[in-house]
Scaffold this active site. Structure first.
Site, short mmCIF file in Angstrom:
data_model
loop_
_atom_site.label_atom_id
_atom_site.label_comp_id
_atom_site.label_asym_id
_atom_site.label_seq_id
_atom_site.Cartn_x
_atom_site.Cartn_y
_atom_site.Cartn_z
N GLY A 5 -8.89 24.00 -32.01
CA GLY A 5 -8.30 24.43 -33.28
C GLY A 5 -9.12 23.94 -34.46
N ALA A 6 -10.46 24.12 -34.35
CA ALA A 6 -11.36 23.50 -35.35
C ALA A 6 -11.81 24.45 -36.43
CB ALA A 6 -12.58 22.91 -34.63
N ASN A 7 -11.29 25.67 -36.45
CA ASN A 7 -11.75 26.60 -37.49
C ASN A 7 -11.06 26.33 -38.82
OD1 ASN A 7 -9.59 27.90 -35.67
ND2 ASN A 7 -9.32 28.98 -37.60
N GLY A 33 -8.05 23.55 -41.19
CA GLY A 33 -7.23 22.34 -41.29
C GLY A 33 -7.97 21.08 -40.89
N ILE A 34 -7.23 20.14 -40.30
CA ILE A 34 -7.82 18.84 -39.99
C ILE A 34 -8.82 18.94 -38.83
CG2 ILE A 34 -5.91 17.54 -40.95
CD1 ILE A 34 -4.73 17.12 -38.25
N GLY A 35 -8.67 19.95 -37.98
CA GLY A 35 -9.64 20.16 -36.90
C GLY A 35 -11.01 20.49 -37.47
N TYR A 51 9.35 22.03 -31.87
CA TYR A 51 8.10 21.42 -32.33
C TYR A 51 8.13 19.91 -32.11
CZ TYR A 51 4.36 19.93 -35.46
OH TYR A 51 3.23 19.34 -35.96
N1 LIG Z 1 -0.27 19.73 -41.30
C1 LIG Z 1 0.54 18.70 -41.09
O1 LIG Z 1 1.24 18.21 -42.01
C2 LIG Z 1 0.62 18.08 -39.72
C3 LIG Z 1 1.47 16.96 -39.55
C4 LIG Z 1 1.56 16.37 -38.29
C5 LIG Z 1 0.80 16.88 -37.23
N2 LIG Z 1 -0.01 17.96 -37.42
C6 LIG Z 1 -0.78 18.44 -36.26
O2 LIG Z 1 -2.13 18.61 -36.63
C7 LIG Z 1 -2.76 19.57 -35.76
C8 LIG Z 1 -3.64 20.50 -36.58
O3 LIG Z 1 -2.82 21.22 -37.47
P1 LIG Z 1 -3.25 21.61 -38.97
O4 LIG Z 1 -2.27 20.99 -39.87
O5 LIG Z 1 -4.70 21.37 -39.18
O6 LIG Z 1 -2.89 23.17 -38.94
P2 LIG Z 1 -3.79 24.49 -38.99
O7 LIG Z 1 -4.66 24.46 -40.18
O8 LIG Z 1 -2.84 25.62 -38.82
O9 LIG Z 1 -4.71 24.34 -37.69
C9 LIG Z 1 -4.20 24.58 -36.41
C10 LIG Z 1 -5.33 25.05 -35.55
O10 LIG Z 1 -4.79 25.35 -34.24
C11 LIG Z 1 -5.24 26.64 -33.88
N3 LIG Z 1 -4.35 27.32 -32.94
C12 LIG Z 1 -3.06 27.65 -33.11
N4 LIG Z 1 -2.63 28.35 -32.04
C13 LIG Z 1 -3.68 28.47 -31.19
C14 LIG Z 1 -3.87 29.08 -29.93
N5 LIG Z 1 -2.89 29.78 -29.32
N6 LIG Z 1 -5.08 28.98 -29.33
C15 LIG Z 1 -6.10 28.32 -29.93
N7 LIG Z 1 -5.99 27.72 -31.13
C16 LIG Z 1 -4.78 27.80 -31.75
C17 LIG Z 1 -5.32 27.41 -35.19
O11 LIG Z 1 -6.09 28.58 -35.02
P3 LIG Z 1 -5.91 29.85 -36.01
O12 LIG Z 1 -6.58 29.48 -37.29
O13 LIG Z 1 -6.59 30.94 -35.26
O14 LIG Z 1 -4.43 30.05 -36.18
C18 LIG Z 1 -5.97 26.36 -36.08
O15 LIG Z 1 -7.35 26.32 -35.86
C19 LIG Z 1 -1.61 20.26 -35.00
O16 LIG Z 1 -1.57 19.78 -33.68
C20 LIG Z 1 -0.36 19.82 -35.76
O17 LIG Z 1 0.77 19.72 -34.91
C21 LIG Z 1 -0.12 18.57 -38.64
#
Ligand SMILES: NC(=O)c1ccc[n+]([C@@H]2O[C@H](COP(=O)([O-])OP(=O)(O)OC[C@H]3O[C@@H](n4cnc5c(N)ncnc54)[C@H](OP(=O)(O)O)[C@@H]3O)[C@@H](O)[C@H]2O)c1
Length: 327
Positions: free
Chosen positions: A45-47, A49-51, A203
Site C-alpha cells: 500500500g505504498a502508492n 499515505g504513510i506507505g 475495522y
Molecule cells: N490514517 C490514519 O489515521 C490511520 C490511523 C491508524 C492506522 N492507520 C493504518 O495505516 C495504514 C495505511 O493507511 P493510510 O492512512 O496511509 O491510508 P491510505 O492513504 O488510504 O493508504 C492505504 C493503502 O492501502 C492500499 N490498499 C487498500 N486496499 C488494498 C488492496 N485490496 N490491495 C492492495 N492495496 C490496498 C491503498 O491502495 P489504493 O491507493 O489503491 O486504494 C493505499 O495504498 C493502514 O493499515 C491503516 O489501517 C491509519
C-alpha cells in the site's frame, strides 16, 4: 447574542489551536541514519499515505524498494515521484490485490523467484470500509485486506526473510484495536459483518488481529534473527477516509486534515521500527510515537491469540508446509 457567539467562536478556535500545537509538539521523528544500501524493503500500500512516505524514506537511504500496490497507474506515479525526489533508480512496483488470496500468492511467488533478499517487510496496506462485504474468497473484506492477506504474505515470504536475517517485519495496526470487541468467547464472529458506525467494529477487530498476529509470530520467530513489531501510526490525514461516506466523513476529514498528522509525520513510527538500531533486537512489541508502549488489554489474551492464529491459517488456506511452527 453576538457577544455569546464571539465568545463561543474564540473558545472553539483556541481549543483547536491548542490541539494543533499539542499534536505538533508531541510528534516524534525517526532520527536514525541507518543506510539501506544493499538491502531490500517491501512496503505494501505504498502508492499513497504513510506507505508512500515509508517507501520514500527507504529510497533516500539507498535501499532497493518494492512498492506492493493494487493499481498500476497509482503505483507508476508513486515510483516516478520517489525516483525523482531521491535519484534512487532501484525503486519499483509490483501489483498485488490484498482482497484476493491468489493475487497475494502470485506476488509472493514473484518475489521469492526474482528477489535475492528481503530485509524489511512493512505490512501497511489497509482500508476501513470495503466496496463489497465479502471478497470472492468468502472473507469479510476489511478482515481480508487488513489481516488475512498480510498474514498470508508474511507466511509465504518467511523463508526469504529468515535467509536475509537480521530482518524485520513491521505490522501497521491502530489504537482502535483498544476498542475491539473480538474475544476468545465470540471468535466465531471474526468473519461476520457489522455495519455499525462506519463499520468501525470490523475495522477495530482487524487491527486487533494485527497485534495478536505480531505477538504470536514473535514467539514463533524467536532465535531466527527475524523481528516483528506492530504500531499505531497516529491520526493522519490520508486517503483513508475515502472509503467511507456521509456527513461524518466530511467532519472527520476536516478535523484530521487541519488538526492531526501529515502522512510524512504519520510514517515515522514504521520507519523507526524498520531501520532504527534502537529496536534491532526488539520483537513482539507495540509502538506509538517511536516508543514502545504496553500492549492493549484487548490483545493480551493468549487464548484469543491462539484462536485468531488458527482461524487465520484456515481463511488464508495455508498448506501444512507453509505454516510457521513454534521454534
Ligand atoms: N490514517 C490514519 O489515521 C490511520 C490511523 C491508524 C492506522 N492507520 C493504518 O495505516 C495504514 C495505511 O493507511 P493510510 O492512512 O496511509 O491510508 P491510505 O492513504 O488510504 O493508504 C492505504 C493503502 O492501502 C492500499 N490498499 C487498500 N486496499 C488494498 C488492496 N485490496 N490491495 C492492495 N492495496 C490496498 C491503498 O491502495 P489504493 O491507493 O489503491 O486504494 C493505499 O495504498 C493502514 O493499515 C491503516 O489501517 C491509519
Amino acid at each position: 447574542m453576538w457577544c455569546c457567539f464571539s465568545i463561543f467562536f474564540a473558545v472553539v478556535a483556541s481549543a483547536a489551536i491548542a490541539v494543533k500545537i499539542y499534536v505538533k509538539l508531541t510528534t516524534k521523528w525517526n532520527n536514525s541514519y541507518t543506510s539501506l544500501v544493499g538491502k531490500t524493503g517491501i512496503v505494501t500500500g505504498a502508492n499513497n499515505g504513510i506507505g508512500f512516505y515509508t517507501a520514500l524514506d527507504f529510497a533516500k537511504r539507498g535501499g532497493r524498494v518494492i512498492l506492493a500496490c493494487r493499481n498500476r497507474d497509482r503505483a507508476e506515479d508513486a515510483v516516478r515521484r520517489i525516483i525523482k525526489a531521491t535519484g534512487n533508480k532501484n525503486v519499483l512496483y509490483k501489483l498485488v490485490d490484498f482482497a484476493s488470496l491468489q493475487s497475494v500468492r502470485d506476488f509472493a511467488a514473484d518475489i521469492n523467484k526474482n528477489e535475492e533478499r528481503i530485509d524489511i517487510l512493512v505490512n501497511n496496506a489497509g482500508l476501513m470500509v470495503g466496496t463489497e462485504d465479502y471478497t470472492k474468497d468468502g472473507i469479510q473484506t476489511v478482515l481480508h485486506v487488513n489481516h488475512i492477506s498480510p498474514f498470508l504474505l508474511t507466511h509465504l515470504l518467511i523463508d526469504k526473510l529468515k535467509k536475509s536475517a537480521p530482518s524485520r517485519i513491521v505490522n501497521v495496526s491502530s489504537s482502535v484495536a483498544n476498542n475491539a470487541t473480538l474475544s476468545a468467547k465470540n471468535i466465531d464472529k471474526i468473519n461476520s459483518i457489522s455495519h455499525k458506525f462506519f463499520n468501525f467494529a470490523m475495522y477495530s477487530d482487524s487491527k486487533l488481529c494485527n497485534i495478536l498476529f505480531t505477538t504470536e509470530l514473535a514467539k514463533r520467530l524467536a532465535e531466527t534473527g527475524v523481528t516483528v513489531n506492530a504500531l499505531h501510526p497516529g491520526v493522519i490525514y490520508t486517503n483513508f477516509l475515502n472509503s467511507t461516506s456521509g456527513i461524518l466523513k466530511d467532519i472527520f476529514s476536516f478535523v484530521i486534515k487541519y488538526f492531526f498528522l501529515t502522512s510524512e509525520e504519520g510514517a515515522q513510527t514504521q520507519i523507526y521500527l524498520s531501520v532504527s538500531n534502537d529496536v534491532a533486537n526488539v520483537s513482539g512489541g507495540f509502538f506509538d510515537k517511536c516508543k514502545q508502549i504496553e500492549i492493549y488489554q484487548t490483545a493480551q489474551d493468549p487464548d484469543l491469540a491462539a484462536k485468531v492464529w488458527e482461524k487465520s491459517e484456515e481463511y488464508a488456506k495455508l498448506s501444512n508446509n507453509e505454516k510457521i511452527p513454534y521454534f
